[in-house]
Design an enzyme around this catalytic site. Sequence first.
Site, PDB file in Angstrom:
ATOM      1  N   LYS A  74       0.862  -1.190   0.000  1.00  0.00           N
ATOM      2  CA  LYS A  74       0.000   0.000   0.000  1.00  0.00           C
ATOM      3  C   LYS A  74       0.891   1.230   0.000  1.00  0.00           C
ATOM      4  O   LYS A  74       2.085   1.121   0.261  1.00  0.00           O
ATOM      5  CB  LYS A  74      -0.848   0.024   1.279  1.00  0.00           C
ATOM      6  CG  LYS A  74      -1.896  -1.059   1.332  1.00  0.00           C
ATOM      7  CD  LYS A  74      -2.782  -0.820   2.540  1.00  0.00           C
ATOM      8  CE  LYS A  74      -3.859  -1.907   2.585  1.00  0.00           C
ATOM      9  NZ  LYS A  74      -4.147  -2.322   3.943  1.00  0.00           N
TER      10      LYS A  74
HETATM   11  C1  AGP Z   1       8.752   3.330  -1.743  1.00  0.00           C
HETATM   12  O1  AGP Z   1       8.770   3.062  -3.103  1.00  0.00           O
HETATM   13  C2  AGP Z   1       7.974   2.403  -0.942  1.00  0.00           C
HETATM   14  N1  AGP Z   1       6.655   2.243  -1.400  1.00  0.00           N
HETATM   15  C3  AGP Z   1       8.124   2.483   0.568  1.00  0.00           C
HETATM   16  O2  AGP Z   1       9.348   1.891   0.865  1.00  0.00           O
HETATM   17  C4  AGP Z   1       8.078   3.850   1.246  1.00  0.00           C
HETATM   18  O3  AGP Z   1       9.166   4.617   0.858  1.00  0.00           O
HETATM   19  C5  AGP Z   1       8.090   3.683   2.783  1.00  0.00           C
HETATM   20  O4  AGP Z   1       6.947   2.984   3.187  1.00  0.00           O
HETATM   21  C6  AGP Z   1       8.212   4.984   3.523  1.00  0.00           C
HETATM   22  O5  AGP Z   1       7.093   5.801   3.323  1.00  0.00           O
HETATM   23  P1  AGP Z   1       7.077   7.283   3.828  1.00  0.00           P
HETATM   24  O6  AGP Z   1       8.162   8.005   3.134  1.00  0.00           O
HETATM   25  O7  AGP Z   1       5.718   7.792   3.491  1.00  0.00           O
HETATM   26  O8  AGP Z   1       7.324   7.249   5.321  1.00  0.00           O
END
Ligand code: AGP
Length: 344
Positions: free
Chosen positions: A338
Amino acid sequence: MSIMLNELLSQPAVVNSCISQNRRAVKEIAAVLKSGNVSYVVTVARGTSYNATICFKYALELSAGIPVVTYTPSLTTIYNGALNYKDSLLFAISQSGMSTDTLEVVAKAKAKGCKIVGITNDRDSLLAKQSDYLLFLAAGEEQSVAATKTFFAQVCVLNMIVGEVSGNPAIMRDMEKVGEKLDDVKKLSAQIDDAAKAVKDASNFVILSRGLTMGLADETALKMKECCYKYTISYSTSEFIHGPLALIDDNARVIIIAPDGECRNDFINIATRLNLLGAKIVAFSDIKDVLNISDIKIKMPPCTRWDANLVYAMAAQLFAEHMSVRLGLNPDSPRNLKKVTITR
Ligand code: AGP
């Protein structure tokens, strides 16, 4: 066109809005870092945002000699622990401003009297509200699960901090002019698509880089996993020799992120060694000697120390997006994921 492609192609505009939105906040935060009251920086983030902190760690330590500690959230979220944070400044990075473990670390650090620099793409997020200093990414809403333009904006704004703290105006100039090189990368899109098509059936990849572009190597490995479902692992060219080199045989596929600069000889040496071992090399580079011995060559525009992560990020993101599409996958909504991930 996928949303991911649309978002990553918008990066030339993102860099401009990111710069104009943050000039004043960057000066304010740099003044705190230079005040003599801060002896080290702590970073906390997850996923792509974490990889941006690795870019920052190399850049700030190299340019300003300020140690950067990458905090492991489990110390707080699992063990209820904390650093003493004395004389430190915490940089919390989250494009959504909603990653729960990052927020938990921020809350605990605040309770211990630590000041927080929040870096987020949502001004109304919990992270923004918790921050003493806010760097707003101004990248526009990011819809694709795979973060691209927000990584780009994070690296840009963190480079601005490095430039201001180290008193090096060339860094800011590089950020302001990077759009021209991004246009050159856009022109490589068809060639990058051919490269992705040529290696798309390999089941795993090694990604190698060194020094200031290591955070980008880690980020490229993440993109290959989430967009292409390829088992991909990143190493520095030197760490790779300490054991992982045994992985290499003539089935190995190795992607080298190799901008010309201080690491030039390292890149030439590893490419030569891999070539002798029979590995197939995909090189993103402007070093002739690396390109010559690589099987697939993406000739990149020459970069500086400071704009290489941004210019190579766009090429690496194009590679992952094109491979995903070539594999018949949807890069915008990878299975099992997600946009906001809740972890401890
Ligand atoms: C990135 O491509 C990912 N979907 C995921 O790793 C994301 O960067 C991570 O969940 C952190 O999210 P945020 O920057 O909204 O904290």
